[in-house]
Design a protein around this motif. Sequence first.
Motif, mmCIF file in Angstrom:
data_model
loop_
_atom_site.group_PDB
_atom_site.id
_atom_site.type_symbol
_atom_site.label_atom_id
_atom_site.label_comp_id
_atom_site.label_asym_id
_atom_site.label_seq_id
_atom_site.Cartn_x
_atom_site.Cartn_y
_atom_site.Cartn_z
ATOM 1 N N TYR A 21 0.816 -1.205 0.000
ATOM 2 C CA TYR A 21 0.000 0.000 0.000
ATOM 3 C C TYR A 21 0.848 1.253 0.000
ATOM 4 O O TYR A 21 0.464 2.262 -0.592
ATOM 5 C CB TYR A 21 -1.011 -0.039 1.156
ATOM 6 C CG TYR A 21 -2.018 -1.140 0.928
ATOM 7 C CD1 TYR A 21 -2.996 -0.989 -0.049
ATOM 8 C CD2 TYR A 21 -1.949 -2.350 1.611
ATOM 9 C CE1 TYR A 21 -3.887 -2.007 -0.320
ATOM 10 C CE2 TYR A 21 -2.849 -3.368 1.354
ATOM 11 C CZ TYR A 21 -3.814 -3.198 0.383
ATOM 12 O OH TYR A 21 -4.694 -4.192 0.079
ATOM 13 N N LEU A 23 2.787 5.436 -6.138
ATOM 14 C CA LEU A 23 2.536 5.383 -7.575
ATOM 15 C C LEU A 23 1.370 6.292 -7.954
ATOM 16 O O LEU A 23 1.437 7.049 -8.926
ATOM 17 C CB LEU A 23 2.225 3.947 -8.006
ATOM 18 C CG LEU A 23 3.442 3.016 -8.122
ATOM 19 C CD1 LEU A 23 2.993 1.578 -8.354
ATOM 20 C CD2 LEU A 23 4.374 3.453 -9.238
ATOM 21 N N THR A 24 0.308 6.218 -7.158
ATOM 22 C CA THR A 24 -0.867 7.051 -7.453
ATOM 23 C C THR A 24 -0.503 8.521 -7.422
ATOM 24 O O THR A 24 -0.863 9.282 -8.320
ATOM 25 C CB THR A 24 -1.954 6.804 -6.399
ATOM 26 O OG1 THR A 24 -2.109 5.401 -6.246
ATOM 27 C CG2 THR A 24 -3.266 7.404 -6.824
ATOM 28 N N SER A 63 1.581 9.662 -10.344
ATOM 29 C CA SER A 63 0.884 9.807 -11.622
ATOM 30 C C SER A 63 0.340 11.213 -11.807
ATOM 31 O O SER A 63 0.112 11.649 -12.919
ATOM 32 C CB SER A 63 -0.261 8.798 -11.722
ATOM 33 O OG SER A 63 -1.332 9.207 -10.912
ATOM 34 N N CYS A 64 0.143 11.920 -10.708
ATOM 35 C CA CYS A 64 -0.395 13.268 -10.841
ATOM 36 C C CYS A 64 0.677 14.336 -10.977
ATOM 37 O O CYS A 64 0.451 15.351 -11.619
ATOM 38 C CB CYS A 64 -1.281 13.615 -9.644
ATOM 39 S SG CYS A 64 -2.798 12.690 -9.630
ATOM 40 N N LYS A 95 -0.197 -3.636 -11.973
ATOM 41 C CA LYS A 95 -1.236 -2.875 -12.660
ATOM 42 C C LYS A 95 -0.949 -1.373 -12.611
ATOM 43 O O LYS A 95 -0.934 -0.684 -13.632
ATOM 44 C CB LYS A 95 -2.531 -3.217 -11.929
ATOM 45 C CG LYS A 95 -3.760 -2.549 -12.348
ATOM 46 C CD LYS A 95 -4.912 -3.077 -11.486
ATOM 47 C CE LYS A 95 -4.894 -2.422 -10.110
ATOM 48 N NZ LYS A 95 -5.905 -2.960 -9.204
ATOM 49 N N LYS A 96 -0.654 -0.893 -11.398
ATOM 50 C CA LYS A 96 -0.394 0.535 -11.250
ATOM 51 C C LYS A 96 0.882 0.930 -11.987
ATOM 52 O O LYS A 96 0.943 1.982 -12.623
ATOM 53 C CB LYS A 96 -0.265 0.900 -9.771
ATOM 54 C CG LYS A 96 -1.611 0.993 -9.054
ATOM 55 C CD LYS A 96 -1.389 1.349 -7.603
ATOM 56 C CE LYS A 96 -2.638 1.178 -6.757
ATOM 57 N NZ LYS A 96 -3.555 2.320 -6.832
ATOM 58 N N LEU A 119 0.322 1.233 -15.729
ATOM 59 C CA LEU A 119 -0.418 2.443 -16.093
ATOM 60 C C LEU A 119 0.433 3.698 -15.979
ATOM 61 O O LEU A 119 0.374 4.585 -16.825
ATOM 62 C CB LEU A 119 -1.652 2.594 -15.211
ATOM 63 C CG LEU A 119 -2.904 1.879 -15.694
ATOM 64 C CD1 LEU A 119 -4.024 2.104 -14.724
ATOM 65 C CD2 LEU A 119 -3.300 2.361 -17.079
ATOM 66 N N ILE A 120 1.233 3.742 -14.915
ATOM 67 C CA ILE A 120 1.996 4.971 -14.727
ATOM 68 C C ILE A 120 3.115 5.085 -15.752
ATOM 69 O O ILE A 120 3.589 6.186 -16.057
ATOM 70 C CB ILE A 120 2.529 5.085 -13.282
ATOM 71 C CG1 ILE A 120 2.818 6.557 -12.996
ATOM 72 C CG2 ILE A 120 3.727 4.219 -13.065
ATOM 73 C CD1 ILE A 120 3.179 6.807 -11.618
ATOM 74 N N TRP A 129 -6.958 16.380 -11.359
ATOM 75 C CA TRP A 129 -6.353 16.815 -12.629
ATOM 76 C C TRP A 129 -5.305 15.803 -13.060
ATOM 77 O O TRP A 129 -4.393 15.502 -12.307
ATOM 78 C CB TRP A 129 -5.740 18.191 -12.478
ATOM 79 C CG TRP A 129 -6.753 19.216 -12.086
ATOM 80 C CD1 TRP A 129 -7.203 19.468 -10.830
ATOM 81 C CD2 TRP A 129 -7.484 20.072 -12.959
ATOM 82 N NE1 TRP A 129 -8.169 20.438 -10.857
ATOM 83 C CE2 TRP A 129 -8.351 20.830 -12.156
ATOM 84 C CE3 TRP A 129 -7.473 20.291 -14.342
ATOM 85 C CZ2 TRP A 129 -9.216 21.782 -12.690
ATOM 86 C CZ3 TRP A 129 -8.325 21.233 -14.869
ATOM 87 C CH2 TRP A 129 -9.188 21.971 -14.054
ATOM 88 N N LEU A 147 -6.185 5.763 -12.622
ATOM 89 C CA LEU A 147 -4.803 6.170 -12.378
ATOM 90 C C LEU A 147 -4.314 6.905 -13.611
ATOM 91 O O LEU A 147 -4.401 6.384 -14.725
ATOM 92 C CB LEU A 147 -3.927 4.959 -12.083
ATOM 93 C CG LEU A 147 -2.570 5.310 -11.471
ATOM 94 C CD1 LEU A 147 -2.208 4.343 -10.373
ATOM 95 C CD2 LEU A 147 -1.470 5.352 -12.502
ATOM 96 N N GLY A 148 -3.856 8.117 -13.403
ATOM 97 C CA GLY A 148 -3.363 8.907 -14.531
ATOM 98 C C GLY A 148 -4.420 9.121 -15.582
ATOM 99 O O GLY A 148 -4.111 9.271 -16.760
ATOM 100 N N GLN A 158 -8.162 1.934 -14.027
ATOM 101 C CA GLN A 158 -7.109 1.056 -13.541
ATOM 102 C C GLN A 158 -7.676 -0.301 -13.139
ATOM 103 O O GLN A 158 -7.058 -1.327 -13.347
ATOM 104 C CB GLN A 158 -6.427 1.760 -12.372
ATOM 105 C CG GLN A 158 -5.875 0.861 -11.314
ATOM 106 C CD GLN A 158 -5.284 1.615 -10.157
ATOM 107 O OE1 GLN A 158 -4.380 1.137 -9.558
ATOM 108 N NE2 GLN A 158 -5.779 2.807 -9.843
ATOM 109 N N LEU A 174 -5.221 -1.140 7.487
ATOM 110 C CA LEU A 174 -3.819 -0.845 7.805
ATOM 111 C C LEU A 174 -3.732 0.463 8.587
ATOM 112 O O LEU A 174 -3.052 0.558 9.611
ATOM 113 C CB LEU A 174 -3.036 -0.752 6.498
ATOM 114 C CG LEU A 174 -1.551 -0.483 6.607
ATOM 115 C CD1 LEU A 174 -0.842 -1.685 7.241
ATOM 116 C CD2 LEU A 174 -0.969 -0.214 5.229
#
Lengths: 1056, 159
Positions: A126, A132-133, A136-137, A164-165, A168-169, B18, B118-119, B123, B140
């Motif tokens: 996590y 990663l999330t 991406s921004c 997966k992430k 995409l990134i 954005w 994502l992006g 995703q 968590l």
Amino acid sequence: MALKIVKGSIDRMFDKNLQDLVRGIRNHKEDEAKYISTCIDEIKQELKQDNIAVKANAVCKLTYLQMLGYDVSWAAFNIVEVMSSSKFTYKRIGYLAASQCFHESTDVIMLTTNQIRKDLSSPNQYDTGVALTGLSCFVTPDLARDLANDIMTLMSHTKPYIRKKAVLIMYKVFLKYPESLRPAFPRLKEKLEDPDPGVQSAAVNVICELARRNPKNYLSLAPLFFKLMTSSTNNWVLIKIIKLFGALTPLEPRLGKKLIEPLTNLIHSTSAMSLLYECVNTVIAVLISLSSGMPNHSASIQVSFSRHAHTFSLKYLGLLAMSKILKTHPKSVQSHKDLILQCLDDKDESIRLRALDLLYGMVSKKNLMEIVKKLMLHVDKAEGTTYRDELLTKIIDICSQSNYQYITNFEWYISILVELTRLEGTRHGHLIASQMLDVAIRVKAIRAFAVAQMATLLDNAHLLTGNTQRNGICEVLYAAAWICGEFSEHLEEPMVTLEAMLRPKVATLPGHIQAVYVQNAAKLFATVLRGHEGVPADSMVAQETSQLLIDRLPLFVQSSNLEVQERASCILQLVKYIQKLQQKDVEVAEEVTALFAGELNPVAPKAQKKVPVPEGLDLDVWINEPPSGSESEDEGRKSKGKAVFAKEESRHTKPRYTEVDEKELAKRREVRKAEQANNPFYIKASPSSQKVYQDGVGVEHIPVVQIDLSVPLKVPGMPMSDQYVKLEEERRERNKADKKKKKDKKKREKGEKGRRRRGDSGPESEEDITPAHMVDIVTEEMPENALPSDDDDKDPNDPHKSICWAPCVNTAGYGVDQPPLYLSPHPSLSLAPHLQVCDIQGNLQDGSQVVVSVIFENKCDSFIKSMEFNVLDSLNSKLQRPDGAGPHDGLIVPFQLPPGISNEARFIFSVQNIVMPQKLKGTLTFIVKTDDSSTHEKLDFKLHFTCTSYLITTPCYSDAYSKLLESGDLKGCSLKLEGVNQPFHHLLARICFHHHFSVVERIDSCASMYSRSIQGHHMCLLVKTADQTVSIDAKCDEPGLLGNVLDEIKLTFSQC
Amino acid sequence: MQFMLLFSRQGKLRLQKWYVPLSDKERKKISRDLVQTILARKPKMCSFLEWRDLKIVYKRYASLYFCCAVEDQDNELITLEIIHRYVELLDKYFGSVCELDIIFNFEKAYFILDEFLLGGEAQETSKKNVLKAIEQADLLQEAIEQADLLQEVRLLTDP
């Protein structure tokens, strides 16, 4: 220490958390700004504390305030602090804040690289996911470069969640740091077959997005995607794949054929509208790329789509798709006319505008009236002037498109235009006016009708000008006045119209309209005089008319508009003079009419350019040599001084100036051209010079068919276009009945044969509709002796056009179909073990440049990269290299070739002399990469620039052709070919195809042909054939070029 | 997808994401323009509009407008589905979601969106997987918070 932590957490209980902040803002609706500024102060205090929990809470609140539009960039460093907390709770907040607040110019981003790298490799998935999330921004080129490797490793992570992430990134990384694409691509491709569907779909996503930007490089993946498409059931993935195919099919038409079937299956089976829409879009792309077309498919798709289209707000998309289909298969759209017309009633303006666009493309002779009628209804209903104006322009566009192609009844059109003038507050009066003028001038048969309508308009002018809001529409009075004046012979009661034009109210119109009124009143006056002279009883009427003018014109003489004033006073004096003559019983009508004799004809916009330069006139030569400044003074002084003694001496000096050498002349010419270009008063050829007055001579030969009108001309009051629609329908019925009668007659005569003919009663085809009256649109005038090359758009030497030409390197510029220039008619390049340069096509850009397209195909099983293309320049032909490159440097081919792939590159050569054929030697160096090794290889080749390749197919008309031959500038040469046993038309086709000629004229076994070189040499051939012998007589202004082309023609025929 | 905006009928921004780098000023201008344009549209109008060189896809759920900007070649209908899917996710997570949930738990709304898109690309297409990922991350977070709390209690009781 312990106490400090505890104290922190106790403090926290009194701090505002996010919920408190939100609640507070909601409770302080009146003084929100003030409340928030106190909150920001609190947050600033909280950020100063060491406790990370307090900081995270503050950052969370800031993120919320940022959304409300407050500047929080000052806290960027605190956000980084929270991001680097070891605890997930805070890290999550930190990354969220960063992704919302950071952008490329945020400078603290530089500090985050190491922290992000640490998080990416965290054992906790996590932590990695959150990093990663966030990344991406706010990924920047620097971050992309530094972290590309780390992310690439994550693409093979054990957990699909991370894979997966990471996949995409990578797309974002590629965008910021394109160099990373090459090393990452193999792994990305691997992910297309990942066991986890999420990862797979992510990979499809990324590759589809990449391919949309540059489809060419992804053609090789088509089979893999095809497999995925037929096996996948995930609509999200399917949509992406189908979109990808939509981008690929234009490059590879064979793919399209293969796709049609699975796509049609999907269309019929899927229930997901989004997938259906994507399929339809791609099928349309496929149909466009297959020029042959498959109307059946498109029809079936159409039906299935429009079935849904009116159930939901999918209308919009349906219309969008239809407009794409319309371009290639107009017939299949036309059947949905009613559906589209319904959309005009839609509440949504964007739907209505789409529908209007579609209607424009689907009108035909048959349905024009009906469609316009519907549109007119909408005009009446429409709210808001913007949409109504849009409707108005569309109606006029639809009717006037392709030279009024679809109008069968111009009376109807005039009445439509007249009806449009009743619109409140439109801005398009000018547009309507220009249409009225255009139709009245160009359609001779309609003039009488138009004049009658315009007279009514003038009579009712108060309706148009009454309201100040309707100013825009008074422009039509300009047209009305002009038409009534110019074609006044058609007026039934010129007196009435004349009176209407001289009403005091006219003085409130804009100046330019008043001017036209005054001028045309004079024309009407002439008509009235002519009508009443000679008959003694009527001479009173003529005199009354003069008196009317003398009474009314002074109003215009006082006008503040100069033009009105000038015209009015001129005409007033004239009328006063005429009145005097009238009182003496002198016949003046003929002389007055002579003032306005002659007819106005439309002139084609290109006419000016087409005026041929008379023989012996060189516009670039001085008519009078201008003496240069200093010398003229000199001379002036001299001649002044010596004039007393001897005149001869001063004359003697003159010849000196005419001996200016060519160079000097050229220089002066340049200077003058530059001056003219900058001089606003120098008139260049422009569309505004279209209309000029002309003598009566030359009008007669315009083919205008005189007609007898089957429709009553005079319609009382304002006409309703509907009447014409009805009349037109009746007429069509009648025509049809007549035809049927004839056919029945024939049928009876033919007896047995007739039975096979059914379908007579079937729907009327487009051709069956004959225009109401054989209206002949007056063609636009061209100057006499104009050079008859109608398509001067194609003229590459036209300096005005070369601007558009330059960037069009690929197929010939702006839609002109020009065959590729074969530099080597047969692939003369040797075959390499690994590489085949299989096709060279050239395309010319300007007089001195040739573009060579080379297709590189990798025929071996290994990967080929680092290709470098180099040619040994000759004096005459040079490969154009980028600035700064040496004359022997090669050009790097901008792609790599996986096995079995081909790709195309273009190279530009500059050529000086085109008289001789050229052979250039070149080499291609490249690296062949196999699994374990890579070797450097080299391939030699030859480029053959034949003289034929410098020729461009240019059409030529026979009279220009004969003029060219008569001019005597061309030198002749001839050629005999024996034993050619092809049909003559094959032979001609062969010359046309291989050597870029066009046939000018063909009579039996004799044909004249024409072509032109890129540098403007004319080349004429006369081809004759008799008993397997072909003789070619050729003429060209460049004998060397001619000889070489003839040799090449000979070669072509010896090879077959 | 270039960006996603959530705003209320009163034109208040509730969430913004954005996917293209733009300065704060540009962002503000774009969201102001779009909010005005969309609020001016009548309920029965279609969900798509062309805006600058982008296509705007929007849909209203109760008092909230969801609005996405996609590129010219993108599929409008799948974008509508993305919006709908996001609403479903919010609904599942909060249990019949309302505007207030998103206002007070705006960070959660972001976390859900980040698990889903994502992006700017979808995703995870499985609702179940998105919710699972969120739940686990929440677990968590709770575990960490509890550990913190325990530590503080220990410090207090055991000086």
